[in-house]
Design a protein around this motif. Sequence first.
Motif, PDB file in Angstrom:
ATOM      1  N   THR A   1       0.836  -1.210   0.000  1.00 13.22           N
ATOM      2  CA  THR A   1       0.000   0.000   0.000  1.00 13.22           C
ATOM      3  C   THR A   1       0.866   1.254   0.000  1.00 13.22           C
ATOM      4  O   THR A   1       1.498   1.553  -0.984  1.00 13.22           O
ATOM      5  N   THR A   2       0.951   1.963   1.118  1.00 14.84           N
ATOM      6  CA  THR A   2       1.696   3.224   1.151  1.00 14.84           C
ATOM      7  C   THR A   2       3.102   3.074   1.727  1.00 14.84           C
ATOM      8  O   THR A   2       3.857   4.038   1.752  1.00 14.84           O
ATOM      9  N   GLN A   3       3.446   1.880   2.210  1.00 18.41           N
ATOM     10  CA  GLN A   3       4.760   1.680   2.818  1.00 18.41           C
ATOM     11  C   GLN A   3       5.587   0.676   2.035  1.00 18.41           C
ATOM     12  O   GLN A   3       5.070  -0.072   1.218  1.00 18.41           O
TER      13      GLN A   3
END
Length: 114
Positions: A77-79
């Motif tokens: 996802t965002t990491q």
Amino acid sequence: MENRRHQRMAIKNLWADVSDGKGFFSGVVTDLSRFGLRMTDLPGKLDNTSQRFSIVLSGHGKNFKMLVKPRWAHKETTQKSVGVEIVNAPWGWTEFVMDFEPTSVDDTHAEINI
């Protein structure tokens, strides 16, 4: 099977500040060896295609500035998690890692909790 020449050890309470040459990001070091480490919780915008990162590791009462080469990355996802090979480390790095290396075969899977 992992393609490592040196076994990694799990570690807690070690943080990484990473520069990819375009930005500056913070993450957590989850395992390490004398010649490499894995960083997690890095922002997805970290450019793991850069040839080298400059990083500062902080924890356990120590700070280490070193150059590393990205070897793999996994985005969630965002990491992002990134595995790196240490290219240039200060003298104290090997001694720091040796303090956490298992002393017997039974200790090889022990997690470092300091």
